[in-house]
Structure formats: C-alpha cells, structure tokens
Design an enzyme around this catalytic site. Sequence first.
Site, short mmCIF file in Angstrom:
data_model
loop_
_atom_site.label_atom_id
_atom_site.label_comp_id
_atom_site.label_asym_id
_atom_site.label_seq_id
_atom_site.Cartn_x
_atom_site.Cartn_y
_atom_site.Cartn_z
N LYS A 65 -23.52 0.44 33.51
CA LYS A 65 -23.57 1.91 33.55
C LYS A 65 -24.00 2.41 32.19
CE LYS A 65 -22.21 5.02 36.63
NZ LYS A 65 -22.39 4.72 38.04
N GLY A 111 -17.90 19.53 46.65
CA GLY A 111 -19.08 19.19 45.85
C GLY A 111 -20.33 19.49 46.66
N GLY A 153 -23.63 19.07 45.18
CA GLY A 153 -24.79 18.53 44.45
C GLY A 153 -25.57 17.66 45.44
N ASN A 154 -26.33 16.72 44.94
CA ASN A 154 -27.14 15.88 45.81
C ASN A 154 -26.31 15.20 46.90
OD1 ASN A 154 -29.43 14.42 46.73
ND2 ASN A 154 -28.79 12.68 45.49
N ALA A 155 -25.20 14.54 46.49
CA ALA A 155 -24.39 13.78 47.45
C ALA A 155 -23.68 14.71 48.43
CB ALA A 155 -23.39 12.92 46.71
N GLY A 156 -23.03 15.75 47.94
CA GLY A 156 -22.25 16.64 48.80
C GLY A 156 -23.11 17.42 49.76
N1 GLU Z 1 -25.47 5.77 40.13
C1 GLU Z 1 -25.39 5.21 41.44
C2 GLU Z 1 -24.03 4.56 41.66
O1 GLU Z 1 -23.06 4.87 40.99
C3 GLU Z 1 -26.56 4.30 41.76
C4 GLU Z 1 -26.71 3.11 40.91
C5 GLU Z 1 -27.99 2.32 41.16
O2 GLU Z 1 -28.72 2.67 42.06
O3 GLU Z 1 -28.20 1.37 40.43
O4 GLU Z 1 -23.87 3.79 42.55
#
Ligand code: GLU
Length: 415
Positions: free
Chosen positions: A105, A217, A219-222
Amino acid sequence: MEKDNVCINCYEMLDKIAGKLGLSEPETGLLSRPRRSYTFSFPVIMDDSKVKIFTGYRIQFNNARGPTKGGIRFHPEVDLEEIKTLAFLMTLKCAVINVPFGGAKGGVVVNPKKHSKGEMERISRAYMRELYRFIGPNTDIPAPDVNTNPQVMAWMLDEYERVTGQHAPGVITGKPLELGGSHVRGISTSLGGYFVLKEVLKQFGMKEENTKAVVQGFGNAGMNIAKILHKNKFKVIAVSDSRGGIYDENGLQIEKVIEHKEDKKSVQDFANAKNIANEELLELECDVLVLAALEDQITKENAGKVKAKMILELANRPIMPEADEILASRTVPVIPDILANAGGVVVSYFEWVQNATNYYWTEDYVLKKLEEYMTKAAKELEMACSSYKCIMREGLYISAINKILQAERLRGVLK
Ligand code: GLU
C-alpha cells in the site's frame, strides 16, 4: 515495537487467531512486520511558485505469493501505521481471492481538495520519481485507492515510463482504457461486492428482491453499489456522503440521486426523501448495511445500536476491532473487507495479465471472470467458517494466513 518495524494493528489482529492456528514466533514475526518500508519527503512547486514538501509512503508487506500489489491513497491523515495495516490487509486479500500477488500500500499526506489539477499532477509525478526504483511489473504494482483515480494512474505511468525509458503498462493498474486499462475496473470493487453479497445471501437463505439496503458513502464504491443493488431489485432506502444522508422507506431512485449529487455536490435535500445524519443512517433498520466510506465508522459506541441484519464492508476497515466483537456477540454477520472489496484487485489482476500478454479482453469476458473469482472465494469462505467454527473475518484470516505461510514454507523461508 516501532523500532522493530512492527505493524502494531497487524500484530494485534494476528494475536487473536494465533492460538487457533498454532502460529510459531517466527510466523507471527514474519506476518506482523512489512518486508520493506519506504518513507519519502519530496518538494513540489505550487501554482504560486512556492515550494511545498510532501511526505509519501510505500509499504511492501509480503511477497511470498507474487509481486506486491496495492493502491496509493491521497489523504491528509495518511500515516505509516495506517499504510502498514492496509498493506497487511492487501496481502490477506490477494490470498483470499486467489490472485498471485503479495500485498502493498502507498500513500501521500495531502488533501486533494486543496490543490489545483496542475498541483495534483506534479505531486503524483514527484511521488512516482521517488518510488520508481522500487516498483515494476514483476516487483510491486500500485493502483488507485482513496482519492486517486485513472487520471492519477495515467500521470504516474507516464512518469515511470519517462524515467525508465520504456513502455511498461503492467507497472500500475486502474489505468484509463486508452493506456492499457481493463474494462469494468471502474466499477469492479462494487460489482465484486455485489457478487459476494449475492452468494452470502443465498447461504443465509435470504432473497435479493425487495431486500432493504442502506449505503454509507457515495464515492466511487458507494455510488456504484447503490446503482447495482437498485438495478438488481434491492430496495435502497438510504444513502449518505460526507455531508449527510437521505432516507426514503419506499426506496430511493438511485439514478436520480446520482444526478442530484452531480448537480448539488451532495445527496442531501433530495426530493421526497428525508435528510438524516450519518449516525442515524448507520442505525437504520434494514437487511444489509453497506459501509463504503472510510475507516472506523462502527465503533464500540454505536455497534450495539446497529439494526442491520447483515453488513457488507466495501471500504477498508470500516469496523473497529472492539466493534467487531460486539457485532459478533449480537450475531450480526459481517462480510469482511478483504473479501467484500476484493473485486478491485481482481480486475487489477486481469488488467496486469492483459498488459503482460498484450491481448485485451472484452467487457463480457471480464464480467464473467470477475463473478467466477468472487463466487469461488465466497464459497471457500463458507467452508472455512464451518470447518473452523468461527465468524467470517476469522475464517478469511485463517485461510489467507495458511496460504501465505504455505508459500513461505515452500520457498524455504519458514520451516
Ligand atoms: N486499492 C484497492 C484495494 O484496496 C485496489 C488495489 C489494487 O487494485 O491493487 O483493494
């Protein structure tokens, strides 16, 4: 512990299940310390010609199962411990969902709302100039996360290719389609969450039609999960964004809510719906509560008041560990983040495969493959829970840790 580079949150999470798994000291040690941690300080020229120094991180937690993989977030509260924890969760997530990656990350301490597009481009490029030596299509592959998107990935890819002097689309995923991105990546987290929910509802003998859902939420996900649930005949009775929520017991017309949000920059004040506070939304009576905002939303203070029959964790770590225990004691099933939001990394994996082979898949094929991966993992979870007699989060942790440790043993890293 900090001087030993231990991830304290990870250590605590492992400690809880170490007994069940009989983990040895080196095993816990290996799983609670990132293999590599980078902290960068880098100057960027702002629009007013002044120089500002930014802090960025990248944690490559574990690479036993393949190159490390994980997003980059832009947020004013990013810190090293948080990035370590999220990199650990990525390691587990990739194992749970059966993609051949380890976990990583990254993050930059920045509030994107306070910068122009030009400044954000320079910050993204400067971060990549620090990072490029340590990543690559076969070492570590970043992707989008909170406040980063295909445009940011495009700038970072371009910077990487400029400094290395070669085309390397597989170094980063979540790219725009025109630069080697994959179909479906934009909605993959939400769609993956839906496929898992569908399977788990089946396991609990629940139907989709008219199932009452609340989404925190937007945003994109919500926003995308609200859209998908609505399309699949769920009754989405409430949604919220950072300014607050809206509620309609007869079900919201999500397409209209999206138009309203685009126009007014908030879901609030939507016609025929009642404005509600975020706290109230989390405590609404419903079948499924989807947490798609940020971390630490369900705490020990509000966990006892949640009236949802089931929770889907679409954000990373939205339930605090103490709250998790309260929910477990009240037998509220939680579909954990490392499975529920793994659709993003699954399509990232497909994108990486397409980049490596220079052969691009159709949208239908990506959709079919995503459903296959998510459903298989949800079925594996059911098996893990029944054989270890535990809640879903423990079941997932146990099966992921077993897979990672087995890879380490086969490599000869562990006995
Ligand atoms: N940020 C996203 C996650 O937390 C995607 C990570 C990725 O595609 O490598 O799963």
